[in-house]
Design an enzyme around this catalytic site. Structure first.
Site, mmCIF file in Angstrom:
data_model
loop_
_atom_site.group_PDB
_atom_site.id
_atom_site.type_symbol
_atom_site.label_atom_id
_atom_site.label_comp_id
_atom_site.label_asym_id
_atom_site.label_seq_id
_atom_site.Cartn_x
_atom_site.Cartn_y
_atom_site.Cartn_z
ATOM 1 C CD GLU A 137 -14.847 48.979 17.476
ATOM 2 O OE1 GLU A 137 -15.865 48.288 17.322
ATOM 3 O OE2 GLU A 137 -14.604 49.976 16.796
ATOM 4 C CD GLU A 172 -12.350 39.083 16.580
ATOM 5 O OE1 GLU A 172 -12.096 40.291 16.660
ATOM 6 O OE2 GLU A 172 -13.224 38.626 15.841
#
Lengths: 654, 654
Positions: free
Chosen positions: A454, A463
């Site tokens: 995740e 990210e």
């Protein structure tokens, strides 16, 4: 009494309703009548006699234009009165004498309002299509040092192109007037809108634009009300939708008395049967003359009814009130280590882990047929944090009756501590091996059937999930599964005057070239979103690159009219496994999930889009040796600068 | 050999001419052939083998793409070679592999050129209508730290609207491509244009735009030459006009070898009879093989001929070379005292005083009929400085046979010293009374028949002539004459990329909201100028104000195409007396006068005007208690911010 309080709403969610009044020398009487008798929260009242004209005065005479400041206390002026500037003021008149009188009066009235500590003044609507001189004069006031809010009154009018033909000179779109005025005033943060709601409304798309603007007050004229079966005022469905829209769009967390208001304006337009209960209730009050019911009270009651009828906010939304339109820097979980509180927040997002568990279950069933259920699947959670995906994996194994061997890989040594204690506490020691290592550099003892991660940000890859999973791919079997298996970012052009102003307030280039995580609220979404970058895992192609480039064209619906683009909302949608999705793209967002707000890419100079002229946008994902960054620009209708060249202002560290 | 040197021009006025060459591994031979044999000043040559494609290379192989840097000395690379980037580069191709190869190659070639100390590189023209990815890549290079100039090659092409219809997709205006590219690159000062001159040229109005751009080189293809009667190459009248236009527009004072160039490109397209004198001249060189005449030499000779045919600059223009496009702050003669050198310069402007003398003569004749010629006229020179208007007045009196009594009023005590000595030297003591006082506060002993002043700035009223003459008006007879009797300012929209960049280089708001005195040179005047503010003296009206407001609409000729407005040129024209004018408005400028350059009002964000959409501009003259200032804005096609609100950035002190 604020609208919300009547219904037992929390104070932070209440709304205020005022009434527009004529000039009255006796301000205490005016307040008493409207606030005490009428239950309105404030009055919008002229501060000067509207018959005053500077050019008619003898020189150096005392200005007999207003009542003394002593008639009310400063706090009464400040909390119960919104100043209304003389409506005859016309700074763009061809008549020079009128123009000069207007300028003098505007400045005198503002100075007087300042002296009274009035918090806001309503400026009369521009009289014609031109408003440059008016804007210049208002801008001079705004650039001065006082803190008063100025609300430009704008009638909510837009004629359809179809009615008129695009080139007709009688085409009117009051939004364009507002847009021109605020551009001339440089998007000044003390300048906002008092929107006059008239009896007919333009198209929904065109109305939508106002939700991205700084509308301080909606003024509803009594003429705009219909009459219901019992003779009472009510609003058309479309008006109801607009007003509840404003109730919602106003920044509830920020509500101050003089912000985000409804104002009732005009003369009573409905003759309402005096209710007998009302009579009875007033009968005990025999000493005074028969108390007068405020003639506009039925309109206030109806607006209160609209507000009370709205569903209260769900708990999560109430929790997020404080984040509305608040610009945050995106996390850099690769470069920085997350803190316990951040883990805590994200772990509470149960919907997300339910989706992960569903995806892992499906993958396990595909991977291991029923007749081989005793085979052990090697599953690696990369970026295990404090263990929520480990737990979801184990629950998926239990649900499907499959056996797992889990490696939990985590680079944050602080999270690893918690992970060890969790495994011990739950008795998972035989199944789960904890690896304290950055997945990009881990030398795995065996290959995985399934890699679960995740690592997604609001914009999907922001990210650095692609770079991390490239590393993890080294220890995935050739036919192994990555969960997520792919993800796509999306952008959508926005009108977002408030966000733009917040970015601008930093007064530097860097903030205009940074993407922000933000709970979007006071915005207008001008078109559906479009996909930008897609990443698929695993990807064994030889010329693989995580650089991306996408050119997008947005067409704003023609009945919207012209619109201002202050920047772009960014979202993501991820395919965890097959049909199990997770994401925040509005049209297909996973419900009840709160781990991600949208991302906002601002534009250094907002772009005005005219109907029929498409918006062409370019987005790049660039990769350097130590960082990844985005660049973006508008190429049509006019070219903007390329934002964030070389990642000079905003980047994500590898 | 530079074009100018051949004709004995000053070095600062010479021009350089280069030649475009094919890729050649043997750079010394290439230079020798083109420079020594061909007399060109430099070559435009590819630095890498055009067959090189990064994607075809094996990984980590040595790049065999170019000759060693050792073949030439760094100074040879730097002064004789302009790098030419591979023309196959196409960063906006739909073909991703080609796009990636292009990006890699572009960066490698620039890096190699940097390594060689080449001063400039020519970037190939964008291949299609879209150039965002190309611009992004070039912008990344520009935002980096090197100092190399990048010249984007742009073919000079514009199809007529009439040919195609405005909406036709085949409409091409290469200026728009350039405009888009440079906007994406934020008007970077190291990015300029290498303009390819083809055989057919667009309209003159459309060509004019390029004179406001940073054209570093004009590349003339041999195909563009016609053939004259003797078989030699020559250019059409329109081409000649364009090329001499470039000769003039280039910033001669700034000429460096690698700036403002002509480049001959292509294969010889004319078969020229070998002149017998040429043969004879070479005959003495018997030892070597018969020396080759450079095949493109006739084209160079023709360009040299065009240059030599131009009139040399008049002396005043040569004196002003150093001021071209140099931004100066306007004088503040009211707040500051001028220095001797400033007086000196202005007093040398004889044309100005001839006009004043003519005006004073006319006024004297009107004032004093021949039969009363012995009457004495009271003339006051207000702002007498060191006396030039006193002298002009006395000469007018002598010329007309009228008698004068002169008061010379001057606030600068330093100038008064000189004035006293002048009066003594000339023996004017009986006629001239010197008053050391600010005219606004002088208590005059008698009233004047004529007040003469020279208080005008480049924009007319910008040195506060209106405020000063309001003061002087107190001591003018009711029927007295002011010389000047009126003056009007003018503005004109400009393309002025260089000025814009110079303003931008200060990186603050204040410089964008300041008006500059500047000798306009590298600019395009997009429309005729229009009048802005007029002041008339004397003015005895009761509601007199020196505030002014003017709204202007400019229509750019439709055959210009789109154009960029970087700001406005400001001028003035003054009526000294009746038909005697003085001014710098280009269409009616007083000839041979050098006291005033134009004024330049920049725009914070340049405005792109599309054909058929008028430019609406607003100008204000605002007056406060201690200062006077201008505000300005664009209101159409889109609204700009209002510049210089409250005079925050630029004002003139009272």
């Amino acid at each position: 009494m604020p609208l919300g309080e009547k219904a037992g709403f929390e104070k932070s969610q209440s709304r205020y309703c005022g009434v527009e009044a004529e000039f009255n020398d006796d301000m205490p009487q005016l307040l008493n009548f409207n606030l005490s008798t009428g239950s309105f929260d404030f009055v919008v009242a002229p501060l000067m006699n509207p018959s005053y004209r500077p050019s008619l005065l003898e020189k150096d005479g005392v200005l007999p234009f207003a009542a003394s400041d002593l008639v009310l206390s400063p706090s009464q002026w400040s909390s119960h009165v919104v100043g209304k500037l003389s409506s005859w003021i016309d700074l763009d008149s061809e008549d020079e004498a009128l123009r000069m009188d207007s300028e003098t009066t505007l400045k005198q009235e503002i100075a007087w309002a300042n002296h009274l500590s009035v918090q806001a003044c309503i400026l009369p609507p521009p009289k014609g299509a031109s408003c440059a001189n008016y804007a210049r004069c208002v801008n001079q006031i705004l650039q001065g040092s006082n803190n008063m809010q100025l609300w430009l009154r704008i009638p909510l009018v837009k004629t359809d192109d179809d009615d008129m033909g695009a080139n007709s000179t009688s085409f009117i779109d009051s939004w364009e007037l507002w847009n021109s005025f605020r551009l001339l005033c440089e998007h000044h943060s003390q300048l906002s809108i008092a929107l006059d709601i008239l009896s007919s409304l333009p198209s929904l798309n065109s109305l939508g634009r106002w939700f991205g603007e700084t509308v301080a007050a909606a003024i509803i004229n009594t003429d705009s009300f219909l009459t219901n079966g019992r003779g009472y005022p009510c609003l058309s469905k479309r008006h109801q939708k607009l007003i509840t829209g404003f109730f919602k769009s106003f920044n509830t967390d920020m509500v101050k008395l003089m912000d985000d208001l409804i104002v009732i304006s005009g003369k009573p337009a409905h003759s309402i049967p005096r209710p007998s209960s009302d009579l009875a209730a007033n009968n005990f009050d025999n000493n005074s003359e028969s108390p007068q019911r405020h003639p506009l009270r039925p309109y206030l009651d109806y607006v209160g009814f609209l507000f009370q009828r709205m569903d209260p906010l769900p708990e999560q939304e109430r929790f997020e009130l404080g984040y509305r339109d608040f610009l945050q820097s995106p996390l850099q979980p690769l470069m920085d280590n997350l803190e316990a509180q951040t883990y805590e927040t994200f772990e509470r997002d149960s919907m997300k882990y339910i989706q992960y568990q569903r995806a892992i279950s499906k993958a396990l069933l595909d991977r291991v047929p029923d007749d081989k259920a005793s085979a052990t699947t090697v599953l690696m959670v990369v970026g295990a944090g404090r263990g929520p995906l480990v737990r979801a994996s184990l629950q998926a194994a239990e649900e499907t009756g499959r056996k797992l061997k889990i490696y939990a890989v985590e680079k944050n040594p602080n999270a690893v501590v918690t992970l060890h204690s969790l495994v011990k506490l739950e008795g998972w020691e035989d199944i789960v091996t904890i690896i304290s290592c950055d997945m990009r550099f881990w030398d795995a003892p065996e290959k995985a059937d399934i890699v679960v991660s995740e690592l997604l940000g609001s914009f999907g890859d922001n990210e650095l999930s692609p770079e991390c999973l490239d590393g993890a791919q080294r220890f995935l079997k050739q036919d192994g599964i990555s969960i997520p298996s792919s993800y796509t970012s999306f952008i959508q052009p926005l009108t977002a005057a408030k966000l733009y102003n917040d970015v601008k307030s930093h007064k530097d280039l860097a903030h205009f070239e940074t993407a922000y995580v933000v709970k979007l609220h006071n915005i207008a979404r001008l078109t559906p979103s479009q996909p930008v970058f897609t990443f698929t895992h695993p990807d064994y192609s030889t010329k693989k690159s995580n650089q991306r480039y996408k050119k997008l064209q947005f067409e704003i619906p023609s009945d919207t009219g012209s619109a201002m683009v202050h920047g772009f909302a960014g979202y993501f949608d991820a395919e965890l496994y097959k049909d199990v999705h997770l994401g925040i793209e509005p049209s297909m967002a996973t419900p009840n999930m709160f781990s991600w707000f949208a991302i906002f890419f601002p534009l250094r100079t907002p772009v005005c889009i005219k109907p029929g002229s498409p918006l062409e946008v370019h987005f790049w994902r660039c990769c350097g040796s130590s960082k990844v960054w985005y660049e973006w620009c508008v190429a049509s209708p006019n070219s903007s600068a390329i934002h964030n060249s070389n990642g000079r202002s905003y980047w994500v560290g590898l």
